[in-house]
Write a protein that holds these residues in place. Structure first.
Motif, PDB file in Angstrom:
ATOM      1  N   GLU A  46       0.842  -1.203   0.000  1.00 10.76           N
ATOM      2  CA  GLU A  46       0.000   0.000   0.000  1.00 10.76           C
ATOM      3  C   GLU A  46       0.875   1.250   0.000  1.00 10.76           C
ATOM      4  O   GLU A  46       1.955   1.282   0.593  1.00 10.76           O
ATOM      5  N   ILE A  47       0.409   2.292  -0.688  1.00 15.60           N
ATOM      6  CA  ILE A  47       1.072   3.595  -0.641  1.00 15.60           C
ATOM      7  C   ILE A  47       0.173   4.553   0.135  1.00 15.60           C
ATOM      8  O   ILE A  47      -0.986   4.762  -0.224  1.00 15.60           O
ATOM      9  N   VAL A  48       0.714   5.094   1.207  1.00 18.01           N
ATOM     10  CA  VAL A  48       0.000   6.060   2.039  1.00 18.01           C
ATOM     11  C   VAL A  48       0.724   7.392   1.946  1.00 18.01           C
ATOM     12  O   VAL A  48       1.955   7.451   2.073  1.00 18.01           O
ATOM     13  N   ALA A  49      -0.016   8.455   1.698  1.00 22.97           N
ATOM     14  CA  ALA A  49       0.554   9.800   1.670  1.00 22.97           C
ATOM     15  C   ALA A  49       0.304  10.479   3.009  1.00 22.97           C
ATOM     16  O   ALA A  49      -0.824  10.512   3.500  1.00 22.97           O
ATOM     17  N   LEU A  50       1.372  11.007   3.600  1.00 27.38           N
ATOM     18  CA  LEU A  50       1.290  11.782   4.841  1.00 27.38           C
ATOM     19  C   LEU A  50       1.446  13.245   4.454  1.00 27.38           C
ATOM     20  O   LEU A  50       2.512  13.663   4.004  1.00 27.38           O
ATOM     21  N   VAL A  51       0.364  14.018   4.616  1.00 25.17           N
ATOM     22  CA  VAL A  51       0.278  15.357   4.037  1.00 25.17           C
ATOM     23  C   VAL A  51       0.120  16.400   5.130  1.00 25.17           C
ATOM     24  O   VAL A  51      -0.591  16.181   6.115  1.00 25.17           O
ATOM     25  N   GLY A  52       0.766  17.553   4.939  1.00 24.45           N
ATOM     26  CA  GLY A  52       0.593  18.666   5.856  1.00 24.45           C
ATOM     27  C   GLY A  52       1.583  19.770   5.554  1.00 24.45           C
ATOM     28  O   GLY A  52       2.525  19.598   4.781  1.00 24.45           O
ATOM     29  N   GLU A  53       1.361  20.931   6.178  1.00 29.58           N
ATOM     30  CA  GLU A  53       2.254  22.068   6.001  1.00 29.58           C
ATOM     31  C   GLU A  53       3.633  21.780   6.581  1.00 29.58           C
ATOM     32  O   GLU A  53       3.814  20.895   7.419  1.00 29.58           O
ATOM     33  N   SER A  54       4.615  22.572   6.159  1.00 26.44           N
ATOM     34  CA  SER A  54       5.942  22.490   6.755  1.00 26.44           C
ATOM     35  C   SER A  54       5.846  22.780   8.249  1.00 26.44           C
ATOM     36  O   SER A  54       5.112  23.670   8.679  1.00 26.44           O
ATOM     37  N   GLY A  55       6.570  21.987   9.046  1.00 27.36           N
ATOM     38  CA  GLY A  55       6.580  22.196  10.484  1.00 27.36           C
ATOM     39  C   GLY A  55       5.496  21.455  11.243  1.00 27.36           C
ATOM     40  O   GLY A  55       5.402  21.589  12.470  1.00 27.36           O
ATOM     41  N   CYS A  56       4.688  20.633  10.535  1.00 25.37           N
ATOM     42  CA  CYS A  56       3.593  19.951  11.234  1.00 25.37           C
ATOM     43  C   CYS A  56       4.047  18.664  11.911  1.00 25.37           C
ATOM     44  O   CYS A  56       3.263  18.042  12.632  1.00 25.37           O
ATOM     45  N   GLY A  57       5.288  18.239  11.691  1.00 25.18           N
ATOM     46  CA  GLY A  57       5.804  17.034  12.346  1.00 25.18           C
ATOM     47  C   GLY A  57       5.985  15.851  11.421  1.00 25.18           C
ATOM     48  O   GLY A  57       6.351  14.756  11.877  1.00 25.18           O
ATOM     49  N   LYS A  58       5.762  16.023  10.112  1.00 29.08           N
ATOM     50  CA  LYS A  58       5.826  14.899   9.166  1.00 29.08           C
ATOM     51  C   LYS A  58       7.213  14.256   9.154  1.00 29.08           C
ATOM     52  O   LYS A  58       7.348  13.038   9.243  1.00 29.08           O
ATOM     53  N   THR A  59       8.253  15.075   9.020  1.00 24.03           N
ATOM     54  CA  THR A  59       9.605  14.531   8.920  1.00 24.03           C
ATOM     55  C   THR A  59      10.040  13.899  10.233  1.00 24.03           C
ATOM     56  O   THR A  59      10.705  12.859  10.244  1.00 24.03           O
ATOM     57  N   THR A  60       9.669  14.504  11.361  1.00 17.15           N
ATOM     58  CA  THR A  60       9.995  13.900  12.658  1.00 17.15           C
ATOM     59  C   THR A  60       9.335  12.542  12.788  1.00 17.15           C
ATOM     60  O   THR A  60       9.953  11.571  13.258  1.00 17.15           O
ATOM     61  N   LEU A  61       8.087  12.425  12.354  1.00 13.71           N
ATOM     62  CA  LEU A  61       7.399  11.138  12.381  1.00 13.71           C
ATOM     63  C   LEU A  61       8.116  10.130  11.496  1.00 13.71           C
ATOM     64  O   LEU A  61       8.337   8.976  11.888  1.00 13.71           O
ATOM     65  N   ALA A  62       8.509  10.562  10.289  1.00 11.46           N
ATOM     66  CA  ALA A  62       9.211   9.655   9.376  1.00 11.46           C
ATOM     67  C   ALA A  62      10.501   9.142  10.004  1.00 11.46           C
ATOM     68  O   ALA A  62      10.818   7.949   9.924  1.00 11.46           O
TER      69      ALA A  62
END
Length: 335
Positions: A46-62
């Protein structure tokens, strides 16, 4: 006559429950809640997209999913087993889950040939097979054909798209089950982005490779993902199939992100101000200080304005497999 009880569905390949990642605050201030109670799942293939503005925590979660950032609390499971932070366990986990970074220029050592860049993972994990065969196969899978033409090239001799393919080949060479791709096409020309996205889809079809694609671009999510998770201020606020979330968004934040895409009907929704400081997350709904539904009186008319100000909404069922963290959207789904 006996009936066979239904079998339980297999666990997701990647499962995240109640994940919190914090960093020390500035000058002794409150801690920064970069990831603040995330629940997320990615199934095999499965491909899941994690979407949000810069600074929302996406990269930290990754990075937390790779074990690069230790969580303050919560649980990460891979293939049904919890992630542990012993060095041997982390090394084994990072063989099965590979990170593809945004900027291939910074990912590749300018003094290393393509061969050495792709072979690095094999050497770290002490691969016992034919190294050259594994490298050439990974380059071919990443779309660099014939691979022998690229083996001795240096990064500066490649185009941006070719460099990104080398980075992807370096991940593929270890035969991972999941790619975590952090803004994988953000630094590429528009003409090349489609090629890299098509490559991700081909890898999913050929290898049943799962992917979590971290992006600020909902248009990218529409083109490549099966499901989407929208993140705001450290937490998932809406998740579901791409078709449901992007054609009938429930959360006001998702609606605002979609409204600025080219070709979208209606006027763009301009959110007031900047996202709050993750060290000082507002009480109640974390989106309330920028929410056009609350500011425009719709939440008041729906009878949920006080809840928006006082109660932190969790993800709830909004129908059609969509879950949303919004008192107003929850009331509309119930009605």
């Amino acid at each position: 006559m006996t009936t066979t009880p239904p079998t339980a569905p297999p666990p997701p390949l990647l499962g995240v429950t109640g994940l919190h990642v914090t960093f020390p605050g500035r000058q002794g201030g409150p801690p920064v809640r970069a990831v603040d109670g995330v629940a997320l799942a990615v199934r095999s293939g499965e491909i899941v997209a994690l979407v949000g503005e810069s600074g929302c925590g996406k990269t930290t979660l990754a990075r937390a999913l790779l074990g690069l950032v230790p969580p303050a609390s919560g649980r990460i499971e891979f293939a049904g087993r919890p992630l542990t932070y012993r060095s041997r366990a982390l090394k084994a986990h990072r063989k099965r889950v590979q990170l593809v970074l945004q900027d291939p220029g910074s990912s590749l050592n300018p003094r290393h040939t393509v061969y050495d860049a792709v072979a690095e993972g094999l050497r770290v994990h002490r691969y016992s097979g034919d190294e050259k065969e594994a490298v050439t196969e990974a380059l071919a899978r990443a779309g660099l054909r014939p691979p022998e033409r690229f083996l001795l090239r240096l990064p500066h001799e490649l185009s941006g798209g070719q460099r990104q393919r080398v980075v992807i080949a370096g991940a593929l060479v270890l035969a991972p089950e999941l790619l975590v791709a952090d803004e994988p096409v953000a630094s590429l020309d528009a003409s090349v982005r489609g090629e890299i996205l098509a490559l991700l889809l081909r890898l999913r079809a050929e290898l049943r490779l799962a992917a979590l694609v971290v992006t600020h671009d909902l248009g990218l999510a529409w083109n490549v993902a099966d499901r989407v998770a929208v993140m705001y201020l450290g937490r998932i606020v809406e998740t579901g199939s791409v078709e449901e979330v992007l054609t009938a968004p429930r959360h006001p934040y998702t609606r605002a992100l979609l409204s600025v895409l080219p070709g979208t009907a209606g006027d763009p929704v301009v959110l007031s101000g900047e996202p709050p400081d993750p060290a000082r997350i507002p009480s109640g709904c974390r989106f309330r200080v920028r929410c056009p539904v609350l500011a425009g009186g719709e939440a008041e008319r729906a009878g949920v304005a006080e809840r928006c100000r006082d109660e932190d909404p969790g993800l709830s069922d909004a129908g059609a497999g969509v879950r949303v963290a919004c008192h107003w959207a929850e009331g509309r789904a119930a009605g």
